[in-house]
Design an enzyme around this catalytic site. Sequence first.
Site, PDB file in Angstrom:
ATOM      1  N   GLU A  59      25.658 -40.194 -70.154  1.00  0.00           N
ATOM      2  CA  GLU A  59      26.290 -38.873 -70.187  1.00  0.00           C
ATOM      3  C   GLU A  59      26.330 -38.315 -71.607  1.00  0.00           C
ATOM      4  OE1 GLU A  59      30.241 -39.149 -68.473  1.00  0.00           O
ATOM      5  OE2 GLU A  59      29.448 -40.292 -66.774  1.00  0.00           O
ATOM      6  N   CYS A 113      28.776 -34.566 -77.654  1.00  0.00           N
ATOM      7  CA  CYS A 113      29.319 -35.922 -77.567  1.00  0.00           C
ATOM      8  C   CYS A 113      28.243 -36.786 -76.928  1.00  0.00           C
ATOM      9  CB  CYS A 113      30.589 -35.900 -76.710  1.00  0.00           C
ATOM     10  SG  CYS A 113      31.259 -37.545 -76.414  1.00  0.00           S
ATOM     11  N   CYS A 121      28.999 -50.375 -71.034  1.00  0.00           N
ATOM     12  CA  CYS A 121      29.736 -50.874 -72.200  1.00  0.00           C
ATOM     13  C   CYS A 121      30.295 -52.247 -71.857  1.00  0.00           C
ATOM     14  CB  CYS A 121      30.888 -49.913 -72.507  1.00  0.00           C
ATOM     15  SG  CYS A 121      31.839 -50.358 -73.982  1.00  0.00           S
ATOM     16  N   CYS A 127      37.743 -52.134 -72.068  1.00  0.00           N
ATOM     17  CA  CYS A 127      39.039 -51.438 -72.143  1.00  0.00           C
ATOM     18  C   CYS A 127      39.492 -51.099 -70.716  1.00  0.00           C
ATOM     19  CB  CYS A 127      38.932 -50.171 -72.990  1.00  0.00           C
ATOM     20  SG  CYS A 127      38.456 -50.512 -74.686  1.00  0.00           S
ATOM     21  N   CYS A 187      39.172 -47.454 -69.051  1.00  0.00           N
ATOM     22  CA  CYS A 187      37.928 -46.711 -69.283  1.00  0.00           C
ATOM     23  C   CYS A 187      36.924 -46.907 -68.148  1.00  0.00           C
ATOM     24  CB  CYS A 187      37.321 -47.179 -70.602  1.00  0.00           C
ATOM     25  SG  CYS A 187      35.782 -46.350 -71.000  1.00  0.00           S
ATOM     26  N   SER A 198      33.222 -43.124 -83.167  1.00  0.00           N
ATOM     27  CA  SER A 198      34.470 -43.682 -82.660  1.00  0.00           C
ATOM     28  C   SER A 198      34.250 -45.127 -82.239  1.00  0.00           C
ATOM     29  CB  SER A 198      34.922 -42.838 -81.464  1.00  0.00           C
ATOM     30  OG  SER A 198      36.089 -43.364 -80.903  1.00  0.00           O
ATOM     31  N   SER A 222      39.931 -46.114 -82.029  1.00  0.00           N
ATOM     32  CA  SER A 222      40.678 -46.040 -80.771  1.00  0.00           C
ATOM     33  C   SER A 222      41.768 -47.105 -80.830  1.00  0.00           C
ATOM     34  CB  SER A 222      39.739 -46.309 -79.592  1.00  0.00           C
ATOM     35  OG  SER A 222      38.730 -45.325 -79.586  1.00  0.00           O
ATOM     36  N   ASN A 266      42.776 -39.910 -69.007  1.00  0.00           N
ATOM     37  CA  ASN A 266      42.050 -39.366 -67.862  1.00  0.00           C
ATOM     38  C   ASN A 266      42.185 -40.380 -66.754  1.00  0.00           C
ATOM     39  OD1 ASN A 266      40.619 -36.852 -68.293  1.00  0.00           O
ATOM     40  ND2 ASN A 266      39.580 -37.936 -69.949  1.00  0.00           N
ATOM     41  N   CYS A 281      35.087 -39.861 -69.182  1.00  0.00           N
ATOM     42  CA  CYS A 281      33.789 -40.299 -69.639  1.00  0.00           C
ATOM     43  C   CYS A 281      33.330 -41.514 -68.840  1.00  0.00           C
ATOM     44  CB  CYS A 281      33.930 -40.647 -71.108  1.00  0.00           C
ATOM     45  SG  CYS A 281      32.433 -41.222 -71.788  1.00  0.00           S
TER      46      CYS A 281
HETATM   47  N1  SAH Z   1      33.629 -47.229 -77.651  1.00  0.00           N
HETATM   48  C1  SAH Z   1      34.086 -46.207 -78.518  1.00  0.00           C
HETATM   49  C2  SAH Z   1      33.622 -44.814 -78.166  1.00  0.00           C
HETATM   50  C3  SAH Z   1      33.620 -44.406 -76.711  1.00  0.00           C
HETATM   51  S1  SAH Z   1      35.146 -44.084 -75.918  1.00  0.00           S
HETATM   52  C4  SAH Z   1      35.589 -46.257 -78.629  1.00  0.00           C
HETATM   53  O1  SAH Z   1      36.210 -47.048 -77.943  1.00  0.00           O
HETATM   54  O2  SAH Z   1      36.144 -45.541 -79.466  1.00  0.00           O
HETATM   55  C5  SAH Z   1      35.736 -42.575 -76.611  1.00  0.00           C
HETATM   56  C6  SAH Z   1      37.240 -42.466 -76.548  1.00  0.00           C
HETATM   57  O3  SAH Z   1      37.699 -42.220 -75.200  1.00  0.00           O
HETATM   58  C7  SAH Z   1      37.957 -43.709 -77.019  1.00  0.00           C
HETATM   59  O4  SAH Z   1      39.055 -43.345 -77.814  1.00  0.00           O
HETATM   60  C8  SAH Z   1      38.405 -44.317 -75.711  1.00  0.00           C
HETATM   61  O5  SAH Z   1      39.453 -45.232 -75.892  1.00  0.00           O
HETATM   62  C9  SAH Z   1      38.785 -43.085 -74.918  1.00  0.00           C
HETATM   63  N2  SAH Z   1      38.897 -43.270 -73.487  1.00  0.00           N
HETATM   64  C10 SAH Z   1      38.204 -44.084 -72.681  1.00  0.00           C
HETATM   65  N3  SAH Z   1      38.615 -43.964 -71.404  1.00  0.00           N
HETATM   66  C11 SAH Z   1      39.582 -43.052 -71.400  1.00  0.00           C
HETATM   67  C12 SAH Z   1      40.404 -42.494 -70.389  1.00  0.00           C
HETATM   68  N4  SAH Z   1      40.324 -42.881 -69.112  1.00  0.00           N
HETATM   69  N5  SAH Z   1      41.308 -41.554 -70.755  1.00  0.00           N
HETATM   70  C13 SAH Z   1      41.408 -41.154 -72.046  1.00  0.00           C
HETATM   71  N6  SAH Z   1      40.664 -41.640 -73.044  1.00  0.00           N
HETATM   72  C14 SAH Z   1      39.762 -42.589 -72.733  1.00  0.00           C
END
Ligand code: SAH
Length: 353
Positions: free
Chosen positions: A92, A105, A112, A116, A119, A191, A214, A296, A339
């Site tokens: 994406e 973006c 990945c 997390c 995510c 990030s 993050s 989200n 995302c």
């Molecule tokens: N791997 C990197 C970049 C991709 S994620 C990172 O972790 O920073 C980009 C951002 O979106 C990160 O801050 C991540 O923690 C956040 N993110 C992922 N899933 C999310 C969700 N469901 N709601 C809000 N933020 C989210």
Amino acid sequence: MTTKVDLLSMLPEEMEQYFISIGEPKFRAKQTFSRLHRGERISEITNLSKGLRERLSAETLDTLPTVEEKLVSKLDGTVKYLFRLHDGACIESVFMRYKHGNTLCISSQVGCRMGCKFCASTIGGRARDLYPSELIGQVIAAEKDSGERISNIVMMGIGEPLDNYDNVIKFLRLVNHPDGLNIGYRHISLSTCGVVSGIEKLAGENFPITLSISLHAANDAARSEIMPINNKWNISELLSACVSYYKTTGRRISFEYTLISGKNDSEADAVELAQLLKNAFRGSGAPIHVNLIRVNEVKETGFKKGTPESVNAFAAALEKRGITATIRRKLGSDVNAACGQLRRSNLIKKEEI
Ligand code: SAH
């Protein structure tokens, strides 16, 4: 990757070597580099002879990501792309319009492996890394599709950029090249979920990009619960790497904090976060900036977002303690599936067929 030559992953000096190796003069590299970065295919680079174009078309990859699906926001024109890559994998990218210019973006990996808990991108794990050509290919394909120039890039899509370190570094050099897209490092943000070894290496590269961390929690117990990377490098190791990064590069770091209702969004959490960041950066002179975003909601994770009031209260509690906090403006909220969700729903659709 196929065995084909990946010209779009090459800097001009590498392309020169390639042209020399196939018996062509090295000046072909400069022309080819700039025209490929403008989005032309080999067959369109008519200042190369027909014979050479045919040879290159056969021997090189010569593809860009194709638009598999495209969601356009009715509210602000934000475009969410599902791009298909040459091997069929999907990623994406999101095109956003800001006053300071168009921002893309981009994704850094197919899936990945960081795990997390909130995510969507990590649910099926990581299929593979993206090549430099596929990182820059997202920018070129989005410019071609939109007909507009992209002036800013954020590496906040699917994947962990510092888990694909060498290709990301190469991408930065490619996208910044004056004969190519020429996007300034100061217009690029990266990030990370906290890959400390990568942050330390990045500090030595001397790219004045913006680093975003993050963080999402103010103590190790809470962070480890939602971010497995914290078991490898804890908060104190992460923040010391950030302080060194600031001291080496002079670039301010911003912290991302995703608010999850009942998990990390109380006033006590804000107080702990303010204390944590102030202690870590004390004496360094670094300005501290926190970006707040309401989580989200992703069906599989069960995490819920809090009320807008709770976000405002969290921001106010940080500000009161001298930490600048912004609540991330939601562009394209009508197309803004978290995302990774567009790719995921596409995968699920395919498996059902
Ligand atoms: N791997 C990197 C970049 C991709 S994620 C990172 O972790 O920073 C980009 C951002 O979106 C990160 O801050 C991540 O923690 C956040 N993110 C992922 N899933 C999310 C969700 N469901 N709601 C809000 N933020 C989210």
